[in-house]
Design a protein around this motif. Structure first.
Motif, PDB file in Angstrom:
ATOM      1  N   PRO A 175       0.599  -1.640   0.586  1.00 43.62           N
ATOM      2  CA  PRO A 175      -0.049  -0.579   0.098  1.00 43.62           C
ATOM      3  C   PRO A 175       0.766   1.505   0.178  1.00 43.62           C
ATOM      4  O   PRO A 175      -0.168   2.487   0.016  1.00 43.62           O
ATOM      5  CB  PRO A 175      -0.542  -0.284   1.837  1.00 43.62           C
ATOM      6  CG  PRO A 175      -0.031  -1.136   2.047  1.00 43.62           C
ATOM      7  CD  PRO A 175       0.712  -1.910   1.371  1.00 43.62           C
ATOM      8  N   LEU A 248      -4.173   5.257   3.000  1.00 46.45           N
ATOM      9  CA  LEU A 248      -5.002   5.099   4.569  1.00 46.45           C
ATOM     10  C   LEU A 248      -6.111   5.992   4.146  1.00 46.45           C
ATOM     11  O   LEU A 248      -7.343   5.797   4.925  1.00 46.45           O
ATOM     12  CB  LEU A 248      -4.332   5.604   5.563  1.00 46.45           C
ATOM     13  CG  LEU A 248      -3.036   5.139   5.938  1.00 46.45           C
ATOM     14  CD1 LEU A 248      -2.450   6.192   7.023  1.00 46.45           C
ATOM     15  CD2 LEU A 248      -3.698   3.516   6.538  1.00 46.45           C
ATOM     16  N   ASP A 251      -9.936   3.014   0.725  1.00 47.27           N
ATOM     17  CA  ASP A 251      -9.844   1.792   0.342  1.00 47.27           C
ATOM     18  C   ASP A 251      -9.162   1.829  -1.028  1.00 47.27           C
ATOM     19  O   ASP A 251     -10.927   1.106  -2.045  1.00 47.27           O
ATOM     20  CB  ASP A 251     -11.034   0.867   1.107  1.00 47.27           C
ATOM     21  CG  ASP A 251     -11.445  -0.990   1.010  1.00 47.27           C
ATOM     22  OD1 ASP A 251     -10.086  -1.267   0.214  1.00 47.27           O
ATOM     23  OD2 ASP A 251     -11.837  -1.386   1.566  1.00 47.27           O
ATOM     24  N   LYS A 274      -8.021  11.861   8.052  1.00 44.32           N
ATOM     25  CA  LYS A 274      -8.066  10.722   7.210  1.00 44.32           C
ATOM     26  C   LYS A 274     -10.119  10.398   7.705  1.00 44.32           C
ATOM     27  O   LYS A 274      -9.707   9.601   8.715  1.00 44.32           O
ATOM     28  CB  LYS A 274      -7.549   9.488   7.693  1.00 44.32           C
ATOM     29  CG  LYS A 274      -5.671   9.594   7.840  1.00 44.32           C
ATOM     30  CD  LYS A 274      -5.553  10.074   6.593  1.00 44.32           C
ATOM     31  CE  LYS A 274      -3.715  10.170   6.675  1.00 44.32           C
ATOM     32  NZ  LYS A 274      -2.711  10.523   4.699  1.00 44.32           N
ATOM     33  N   TYR A 276     -11.968   7.848   7.048  1.00 47.55           N
ATOM     34  CA  TYR A 276     -12.698   6.365   6.539  1.00 47.55           C
ATOM     35  C   TYR A 276     -11.914   5.838   7.990  1.00 47.55           C
ATOM     36  O   TYR A 276     -12.412   5.080   8.760  1.00 47.55           O
ATOM     37  CB  TYR A 276     -11.439   5.989   5.481  1.00 47.55           C
ATOM     38  CG  TYR A 276     -10.589   4.985   5.814  1.00 47.55           C
ATOM     39  CD1 TYR A 276     -10.650   3.567   6.655  1.00 47.55           C
ATOM     40  CD2 TYR A 276      -9.133   5.815   6.804  1.00 47.55           C
ATOM     41  CE1 TYR A 276      -9.565   3.366   6.949  1.00 47.55           C
ATOM     42  CE2 TYR A 276      -7.802   4.900   6.816  1.00 47.55           C
ATOM     43  CZ  TYR A 276      -8.336   3.738   7.206  1.00 47.55           C
ATOM     44  OH  TYR A 276      -6.789   2.208   7.981  1.00 47.55           O
ATOM     45  N   LEU A 277     -11.023   6.808   8.836  1.00 52.05           N
ATOM     46  CA  LEU A 277     -10.387   6.459  10.066  1.00 52.05           C
ATOM     47  C   LEU A 277     -11.755   7.084  11.644  1.00 52.05           C
ATOM     48  O   LEU A 277     -11.491   6.977  12.519  1.00 52.05           O
ATOM     49  CB  LEU A 277      -9.605   7.298  10.913  1.00 52.05           C
ATOM     50  CG  LEU A 277      -8.314   6.863   9.722  1.00 52.05           C
ATOM     51  CD1 LEU A 277      -7.413   7.295  10.324  1.00 52.05           C
ATOM     52  CD2 LEU A 277      -8.102   5.282  10.316  1.00 52.05           C
ATOM     53  N   TYR A 280     -12.822   4.153  13.874  1.00 56.27           N
ATOM     54  CA  TYR A 280     -11.128   3.713  14.354  1.00 56.27           C
ATOM     55  C   TYR A 280     -11.359   3.900  15.927  1.00 56.27           C
ATOM     56  O   TYR A 280     -10.890   5.296  15.635  1.00 56.27           O
ATOM     57  CB  TYR A 280     -10.210   4.020  13.222  1.00 56.27           C
ATOM     58  CG  TYR A 280      -9.595   2.680  14.044  1.00 56.27           C
ATOM     59  CD1 TYR A 280      -9.177   1.851  13.759  1.00 56.27           C
ATOM     60  CD2 TYR A 280      -7.543   4.087  14.008  1.00 56.27           C
ATOM     61  CE1 TYR A 280      -8.464   1.003  14.313  1.00 56.27           C
ATOM     62  CE2 TYR A 280      -6.676   2.793  14.749  1.00 56.27           C
ATOM     63  CZ  TYR A 280      -6.788   2.439  14.863  1.00 56.27           C
ATOM     64  OH  TYR A 280      -5.742   0.504  15.131  1.00 56.27           O
ATOM     65  N   LEU A 303      -1.651   2.438  12.059  1.00 57.62           N
ATOM     66  CA  LEU A 303      -2.292   2.736  11.168  1.00 57.62           C
ATOM     67  C   LEU A 303      -2.384   1.825   9.816  1.00 57.62           C
ATOM     68  O   LEU A 303      -3.071   1.218   9.698  1.00 57.62           O
ATOM     69  CB  LEU A 303      -3.073   4.256  10.464  1.00 57.62           C
ATOM     70  CG  LEU A 303      -2.990   5.695  11.669  1.00 57.62           C
ATOM     71  CD1 LEU A 303      -3.611   6.544  11.609  1.00 57.62           C
ATOM     72  CD2 LEU A 303      -4.916   4.960  12.347  1.00 57.62           C
ATOM     73  N   PHE A 304      -0.803   1.686   9.043  1.00 57.71           N
ATOM     74  CA  PHE A 304      -0.978   1.019   8.732  1.00 57.71           C
ATOM     75  C   PHE A 304      -1.399  -0.958   8.923  1.00 57.71           C
ATOM     76  O   PHE A 304      -2.463  -0.801   7.800  1.00 57.71           O
ATOM     77  CB  PHE A 304       0.236   1.449   7.482  1.00 57.71           C
ATOM     78  CG  PHE A 304       0.461   2.424   6.650  1.00 57.71           C
ATOM     79  CD1 PHE A 304       0.068   2.044   5.631  1.00 57.71           C
ATOM     80  CD2 PHE A 304       0.816   3.353   7.006  1.00 57.71           C
ATOM     81  CE1 PHE A 304      -0.002   2.570   4.350  1.00 57.71           C
ATOM     82  CE2 PHE A 304       0.568   4.191   5.399  1.00 57.71           C
ATOM     83  CZ  PHE A 304       0.394   4.186   4.269  1.00 57.71           C
ATOM     84  N   GLU A 306      -3.575  -1.855  11.081  1.00 65.65           N
ATOM     85  CA  GLU A 306      -4.519  -1.586  10.772  1.00 65.65           C
ATOM     86  C   GLU A 306      -5.347  -1.440   9.381  1.00 65.65           C
ATOM     87  O   GLU A 306      -6.264  -2.848   8.951  1.00 65.65           O
ATOM     88  CB  GLU A 306      -5.830  -0.607  11.941  1.00 65.65           C
ATOM     89  CG  GLU A 306      -6.483  -0.088  11.163  1.00 65.65           C
ATOM     90  CD  GLU A 306      -7.435  -1.161  12.171  1.00 65.65           C
ATOM     91  OE1 GLU A 306      -9.422  -1.702  12.054  1.00 65.65           O
ATOM     92  OE2 GLU A 306      -7.320  -2.148  13.174  1.00 65.65           O
ATOM     93  N   ARG A 307      -4.967  -0.917   8.558  1.00 67.07           N
ATOM     94  CA  ARG A 307      -4.821  -0.797   6.784  1.00 67.07           C
ATOM     95  C   ARG A 307      -4.694  -2.084   6.557  1.00 67.07           C
ATOM     96  O   ARG A 307      -5.669  -3.115   5.548  1.00 67.07           O
ATOM     97  CB  ARG A 307      -4.449  -0.071   6.355  1.00 67.07           C
ATOM     98  CG  ARG A 307      -5.263   0.822   5.184  1.00 67.07           C
ATOM     99  CD  ARG A 307      -7.011   0.612   5.741  1.00 67.07           C
ATOM    100  NE  ARG A 307      -7.344   1.677   4.361  1.00 67.07           N
ATOM    101  CZ  ARG A 307      -8.749   1.127   4.383  1.00 67.07           C
ATOM    102  NH1 ARG A 307      -9.451   0.973   4.840  1.00 67.07           N
ATOM    103  NH2 ARG A 307      -9.179   1.958   3.259  1.00 67.07           N
ATOM    104  N   GLU A 310      -7.256  -5.047   6.938  1.00 72.73           N
ATOM    105  CA  GLU A 310      -8.127  -5.274   5.873  1.00 72.73           C
ATOM    106  C   GLU A 310      -8.046  -5.582   4.432  1.00 72.73           C
ATOM    107  O   GLU A 310      -8.393  -6.162   4.065  1.00 72.73           O
ATOM    108  CB  GLU A 310      -8.857  -3.218   6.132  1.00 72.73           C
ATOM    109  CG  GLU A 310      -9.406  -2.817   7.478  1.00 72.73           C
ATOM    110  CD  GLU A 310      -9.763  -1.748   7.223  1.00 72.73           C
ATOM    111  OE1 GLU A 310      -9.418  -1.180   6.156  1.00 72.73           O
ATOM    112  OE2 GLU A 310     -10.253  -1.629   8.248  1.00 72.73           O
TER     113      GLU A 310
END
Length: 324
Positions: A175, A248, A251, A274, A276-277, A280, A303-304, A306-307, A310
């Motif tokens: 990513p 981040l 998606d 961010k 999208y968080l 979170y 955070l990466f 966590e990403r 996914e």
């Protein structure tokens, strides 16, 4: 690195001193080489025995530029970069926002002639890839260039790939892919006959369907596209294995068998930065009165992680991540 490859790398890198004297950084030089090598290879592909439709508009090809000198060459190169930046697909992605950073017409002419004298398409992908990787390595060795932000040491990458041991017909993502080092090492591992004996279908999958990635820095993204193409990953006139953007922030949608990555270290991120968080849990911390409150910032590498969770296929996915 072979003797032939070393000679070409030395020749290409030999232009650095006059370019630096003219105020061109290593990174800018690498970017200009990306544009020019792409144009030269497209020109070679348009001729026998390939006769491919390259998508480059008439009047803006390598052949329209490589015999020019002085102000004519500068003007043609400028017009070519601007025109190709307007195109769709991979052309537009590589040339978007492109400009000539080589202000000396004499030096630009020397760089063009140096590239013109090589038959890039006829070289094996191993040789072309080694040349470009050699340039990236030299760029990264220059502390002032700041290239370390996207050039992970190759011995570290190869060690991580050997630990993961990626298999044929499985997918791999990075990513924050930088110049694409994890992809190249993974490709080399899977294609190595000492590891696997690939049939035609597996070779096609490795080239066109294995890799997914993101890169947030535009110039590095262009470098990665050229690096992957020279290593025979993806089709420069078809689907692009990586996208320009922040993994981040949104998606990307892929779910893969493996993630190999070196996330950016040290920066901190808020929910506002961010979006999208928003759902979170960044964690809680006590204030001076002993009451809990939201912790407003979180380190990007956490955070990466966590990403990346996914991105992995549930139950079977594996990851190797560089962390502080």
């Amino acid at each position: 690195m072979s003797e032939q490859t070393s000679a070409i790398v030395s020749k290409v890198w030999g232009m650095c001193n006059p370019l630096r004297d003219d105020g061109v950084s290593y990174g800018d030089y690498l970017e200009q080489l990306t544009y020019l090598i792409f144009l030269k290879m497209s020109d070679e592909y348009s001729k026998p025995p390939y006769k491919k439709e390259t998508g480059i508009p008439a009047g803006y090809t390598w052949s329209d530029m490589n015999t020019l000198k002085g102000a004519e060459l500068e003007e043609q190169y400028k017009s070519t970069l601007e025109e190709l930046g307007k195109q769709g697909g991979i052309l537009g992605k590589i040339f978007k926002g492109a400009s000539n950073k080589i202000s000396s017409a004499a030096i630009l002419y020397r760089v063009v002639q140096m590239i013109d004298n090589e038959k890039w398409v006829a070289m094996s992908s191993d040789v072309k890839g080694e040349i470009y990787e050699g340039l990236l390595q030299k760029n990264a060795e220059d502390i002032k260039s700041g290239a370390g932000q996207y050039f992970t040491p190759r011995p570290l990458i190869h060690a991580m790939v050997k630990c993961i041991r990626p298999e044929p017909m499985k997918t791999i993502a990075d990513p924050c892919c930088g110049s694409g080092g994890f992809f190249l090492a993974s490709q080399s591992f899977v294609a190595d006959p000492e590891n696997y004996s690939l049939d035609r279908e597996q070779k096609e999958f490795l080239k066109n369907e294995t890799f997914y990635g993101n890169e947030i820095v535009s110039s590095t993204y262009k470098t990665a596209l050229m690096n992957l193409y020279l290593h025979n990953i993806g089709d420069i006139y078809g689907n692009v294995p990586i996208t320009l953007g922040d993994a981040l922030l949104t998606d990307p949608g892929y779910r893969v068998d493996y993630v190999l990555t070196n996330p950016p270290f040290g920066s901190t991120i808020t929910k506002a930065e961010k979006p999208y968080l928003a759902n979170y849990e960044l964690g809680k911390t006590k204030d001076a009165k002993g009451k809990y409150k939201d912790r407003p910032r979180q380190s990007s590498e956490i955070l990466f992680i966590e990403r990346i969770w996914e991105f992995l296929k549930p139950g079977t996915g594996k990851a190797a991540i560089v962390l502080p």
